[in-house]
Design a protein around this motif. Structure first.
Motif, PDB file in Angstrom:
ATOM      1  N   PRO A 161       9.470  23.488  83.358  1.00 22.68           N
ATOM      2  CA  PRO A 161       9.001  23.161  82.000  1.00 22.68           C
ATOM      3  C   PRO A 161       8.865  21.668  81.743  1.00 22.68           C
ATOM      4  CG  PRO A 161      10.652  24.889  81.927  1.00 22.68           C
ATOM      5  CD  PRO A 161      10.635  24.382  83.344  1.00 22.68           C
ATOM      6  N   ASP A 162       9.786  20.879  82.263  1.00 20.74           N
ATOM      7  CA  ASP A 162       9.782  19.444  81.983  1.00 20.74           C
ATOM      8  C   ASP A 162       8.669  18.702  82.714  1.00 20.74           C
ATOM      9  OD1 ASP A 162      12.083  19.719  80.342  1.00 20.74           O
ATOM     10  OD2 ASP A 162      13.341  19.733  82.132  1.00 20.74           O
ATOM     11  N   LYS A 163       8.112  19.317  83.742  1.00 22.32           N
ATOM     12  CA  LYS A 163       7.045  18.674  84.505  1.00 22.32           C
ATOM     13  C   LYS A 163       5.694  19.360  84.335  1.00 22.32           C
ATOM     14  CE  LYS A 163      10.143  17.000  88.170  1.00 22.32           C
ATOM     15  NZ  LYS A 163      10.474  17.092  89.622  1.00 22.32           N
ATOM     16  N   ASP A 215       1.423  23.419  75.494  1.00 24.86           N
ATOM     17  CA  ASP A 215       2.592  23.157  74.646  1.00 24.86           C
ATOM     18  C   ASP A 215       3.369  24.466  74.514  1.00 24.86           C
ATOM     19  OD1 ASP A 215       1.610  20.573  74.243  1.00 24.86           O
ATOM     20  OD2 ASP A 215       0.508  21.173  72.443  1.00 24.86           O
ATOM     21  N   VAL A 216       4.654  24.430  74.830  1.00 20.27           N
ATOM     22  CA  VAL A 216       5.473  25.643  74.831  1.00 20.27           C
ATOM     23  C   VAL A 216       6.758  25.403  74.050  1.00 20.27           C
ATOM     24  CG1 VAL A 216       6.701  27.327  76.265  1.00 20.27           C
ATOM     25  CG2 VAL A 216       4.537  26.349  77.072  1.00 20.27           C
ATOM     26  N   SER A 217       7.126  26.378  73.230  1.00 21.94           N
ATOM     27  CA  SER A 217       8.343  26.259  72.425  1.00 21.94           C
ATOM     28  C   SER A 217       9.431  27.217  72.889  1.00 21.94           C
ATOM     29  CB  SER A 217       8.032  26.549  70.953  1.00 21.94           C
ATOM     30  OG  SER A 217       9.214  26.454  70.172  1.00 21.94           O
ATOM     31  N   PHE A 227       4.711  21.649  81.771  1.00 25.51           N
ATOM     32  CA  PHE A 227       4.185  21.851  80.420  1.00 25.51           C
ATOM     33  C   PHE A 227       3.769  20.505  79.835  1.00 25.51           C
ATOM     34  CE2 PHE A 227       7.137  25.769  79.861  1.00 25.51           C
ATOM     35  CZ  PHE A 227       6.301  26.503  80.686  1.00 25.51           C
ATOM     36  N   ARG A 228       2.720  20.518  79.013  1.00 23.23           N
ATOM     37  CA  ARG A 228       2.297  19.273  78.363  1.00 23.23           C
ATOM     38  C   ARG A 228       3.372  18.792  77.397  1.00 23.23           C
ATOM     39  NH1 ARG A 228      -3.318  19.762  75.523  1.00 23.23           N
ATOM     40  NH2 ARG A 228      -2.145  21.245  74.224  1.00 23.23           N
ATOM     41  N   ARG A 229       3.965  19.745  76.686  1.00 20.88           N
ATOM     42  CA  ARG A 229       5.040  19.396  75.733  1.00 20.88           C
ATOM     43  C   ARG A 229       6.003  20.557  75.617  1.00 20.88           C
ATOM     44  NH1 ARG A 229       5.805  19.967  69.972  1.00 20.88           N
ATOM     45  NH2 ARG A 229       3.799  21.063  69.853  1.00 20.88           N
ATOM     46  N   VAL A 230       7.302  20.252  75.608  1.00 22.53           N
ATOM     47  CA  VAL A 230       8.339  21.261  75.373  1.00 22.53           C
ATOM     48  C   VAL A 230       8.903  21.031  73.980  1.00 22.53           C
ATOM     49  CG1 VAL A 230      10.620  22.104  76.038  1.00 22.53           C
ATOM     50  CG2 VAL A 230       8.941  21.544  77.801  1.00 22.53           C
ATOM     51  N   ALA A 231       8.861  22.072  73.144  1.00 19.20           N
ATOM     52  CA  ALA A 231       9.394  21.987  71.786  1.00 19.20           C
ATOM     53  C   ALA A 231      10.588  22.913  71.654  1.00 19.20           C
ATOM     54  CB  ALA A 231       8.314  22.373  70.779  1.00 19.20           C
ATOM     55  N   TYR A 232      11.442  22.626  70.674  1.00 16.73           N
ATOM     56  CA  TYR A 232      12.590  23.483  70.367  1.00 16.73           C
ATOM     57  C   TYR A 232      12.527  23.816  68.880  1.00 16.73           C
ATOM     58  CZ  TYR A 232      14.311  22.118  74.937  1.00 16.73           C
ATOM     59  OH  TYR A 232      14.425  21.906  76.298  1.00 16.73           O
ATOM     60  N   PRO A 270      14.999  32.165  79.704  1.00 13.73           N
ATOM     61  CA  PRO A 270      13.566  31.953  79.919  1.00 13.73           C
ATOM     62  C   PRO A 270      13.282  30.772  80.853  1.00 13.73           C
ATOM     63  CG  PRO A 270      13.951  32.456  77.627  1.00 13.73           C
ATOM     64  CD  PRO A 270      15.307  32.283  78.260  1.00 13.73           C
ATOM     65  N   ARG A 271      14.013  29.676  80.678  1.00 11.56           N
ATOM     66  CA  ARG A 271      13.829  28.512  81.556  1.00 11.56           C
ATOM     67  C   ARG A 271      14.165  28.886  82.999  1.00 11.56           C
ATOM     68  NH1 ARG A 271      13.947  22.722  81.711  1.00 11.56           N
ATOM     69  NH2 ARG A 271      13.767  22.587  79.442  1.00 11.56           N
ATOM     70  N   SER A 272      15.260  29.641  83.172  1.00  8.70           N
ATOM     71  CA  SER A 272      15.673  30.051  84.510  1.00  8.70           C
ATOM     72  C   SER A 272      14.597  30.896  85.191  1.00  8.70           C
ATOM     73  CB  SER A 272      16.989  30.838  84.421  1.00  8.70           C
ATOM     74  OG  SER A 272      17.386  31.305  85.693  1.00  8.70           O
ATOM     75  N   PHE A 273      14.006  31.835  84.450  1.00  8.73           N
ATOM     76  CA  PHE A 273      12.967  32.692  85.038  1.00  8.73           C
ATOM     77  C   PHE A 273      11.670  31.914  85.283  1.00  8.73           C
ATOM     78  CE2 PHE A 273      15.625  36.096  82.979  1.00  8.73           C
ATOM     79  CZ  PHE A 273      16.042  36.660  84.175  1.00  8.73           C
ATOM     80  N   LEU A 274      11.391  30.914  84.453  1.00  6.78           N
ATOM     81  CA  LEU A 274      10.237  30.051  84.708  1.00  6.78           C
ATOM     82  C   LEU A 274      10.413  29.303  86.030  1.00  6.78           C
ATOM     83  CD1 LEU A 274       9.567  28.502  81.175  1.00  6.78           C
ATOM     84  CD2 LEU A 274       7.935  29.865  82.490  1.00  6.78           C
ATOM     85  N   MET A 275      11.627  28.770  86.234  1.00  5.51           N
ATOM     86  CA  MET A 275      11.908  28.035  87.471  1.00  5.51           C
ATOM     87  C   MET A 275      11.750  28.955  88.686  1.00  5.51           C
ATOM     88  SD  MET A 275      12.645  24.875  86.502  1.00  5.51           S
ATOM     89  CE  MET A 275      13.653  24.063  87.738  1.00  5.51           C
ATOM     90  N   GLU A 276      12.215  30.202  88.537  1.00  4.88           N
ATOM     91  CA  GLU A 276      12.066  31.170  89.634  1.00  4.88           C
ATOM     92  C   GLU A 276      10.593  31.450  89.926  1.00  4.88           C
ATOM     93  OE1 GLU A 276      14.215  34.788  89.135  1.00  4.88           O
ATOM     94  OE2 GLU A 276      16.154  33.792  88.842  1.00  4.88           O
ATOM     95  N   ALA A 277       9.759  31.354  88.881  1.00  5.19           N
ATOM     96  CA  ALA A 277       8.328  31.600  89.044  1.00  5.19           C
ATOM     97  C   ALA A 277       7.575  30.357  89.525  1.00  5.19           C
ATOM     98  CB  ALA A 277       7.734  32.084  87.721  1.00  5.19           C
ATOM     99  N   GLY A 278       8.320  29.275  89.762  1.00 12.40           N
ATOM    100  CA  GLY A 278       7.704  28.055  90.276  1.00 12.40           C
ATOM    101  C   GLY A 278       7.189  27.107  89.219  1.00 12.40           C
TER     102      GLY A 278
END
Length: 287
Positions: free
Chosen positions: A163-165, A137-139, A167-172, A152-160
């Motif tokens: 978040p939507d697939k 679970d990531v916020s 992570f178990r849960r995405v929180a805001y 942060p989302r952009s750098f996560l995508m670059e790292a492969g």
């Protein structure tokens, strides 16, 4: 009284009345300022107070800080000229500029905003890298936050990592300090927020760094700025820019304001600085 004298008297009275109304209008003029709510309302108000007083003296008119409920409200307020100036993150500036058809002008940013960063934090001993967040679970902060979501989302995508697939849960959480609280309490196993708020919490000992730690710091990018509407008179824009650029840690007033704004100094900025953020937003289908 002869007709000529009467006419002159009437004209004089009318002139006085008009001048009086003009003076009253000037006396009642208010310069309104808002900011994205990336921290608690009390913290935002504390940071705004001395800066508003300083701008009052520099502009020669009353300056009022107007809080808003969310990031979108700050965008709409400046686009629709309900406020005269707004503190935006890079992404909210991009949103406002797109929403207004290119009518939003970024005036100044902190020197720190030329090379801003985000951090990913955790309190889970098993999480040591970004890859370890998979299945957790990531916020993020607000969905419209540059340093708390978009970059942060952009750098996560670059790292492969998607978040939507992945992570178990995405929180805001809605704000950077709320993200720290969510991670510290164990509600989520990871969180992304801006490095400035994290460092402030660490310096003020508001977070237990033996339990909550940074696992990743992003590469630098352009972020926050003070923006105005293009319809603002050029002379007023210049006064504002000059006021921010004149702030110096060498004076008590300047040091207080800069410390509250977490800035070493303010520097000029331009719309072109945020092209990278715009590209990241479009790539993530967020604009």
């Amino acid at each position: 009284m002869n007709p000529l004298s009467c006419s002159r008297t009437v004209r004089a009275l009318l002139t006085c009345a008009v001048l009086g109304l003009c003076t009253l209008a000037q006396a009642q003029q208010v310069f309104r300022v808002t900011a994205i709510p990336d921290e608690s309302p009390t913290e935002l108000a504390r940071k705004a107070g001395p800066l508003m007083q300083y701008l009052e003296a520099r502009l020669g008119m009353k300056v009022e800080y107007i809080p808003v409920t969310d990031y979108a409200a700050s965008v709409e307020a400046l686009v629709n000229k309900k406020v005269d100036m707004a503190w935006f993150g890079g992404f909210t500036f991009v949103q406002a500029n797109a929403r207004s058809g290119g009518k939003i002008i970024p005036l100044v940013q902190r020197a720190e905003d030329e090379k801003f960063k985000s951090v990913f934090i955790t309190s889970d001993p098993a999480v040591k890298t970004l890859a370890d967040l998979k299945g957790k679970d990531v916020s993020f902060g607000s969905q419209s936050s540059t340093s708390g979501h978009l970059m942060p989302r952009s750098f996560l995508m670059e790292a492969g990592l998607n978040p939507d697939k992945d992570f178990r849960r995405v929180a805001y959480s809605g704000a950077h300090d709320a993200t720290i609280a969510a991670v510290a309490s164990g509600k989520v196993q990871g969180g992304a927020l801006n490095i400035s708020v994290w460092e402030k919490f660490v310096a003020d000992k508001k977070v237990d760094t033996t339990k909550v730690r940074v696992i990743y710091t992003t590469p630098p990018y352009f972020d926050y700025n003070w923006s105005v509407h293009a319809d603002m008179p050029a002379a007023t824009r210049q006064k504002l820019s000059d006021a921010f650029l004149a702030l110096s840690p060498a004076t008590p007033e300047g040091k207080q304001i800069l410390d509250l704004q977490r800035a070493s100094k303010f520097v000029p900025t331009k719309a072109e600085n945020y092209k990278g953020i715009e590209a990241a937003a479009r790539s993530g289908s967020l604009l």
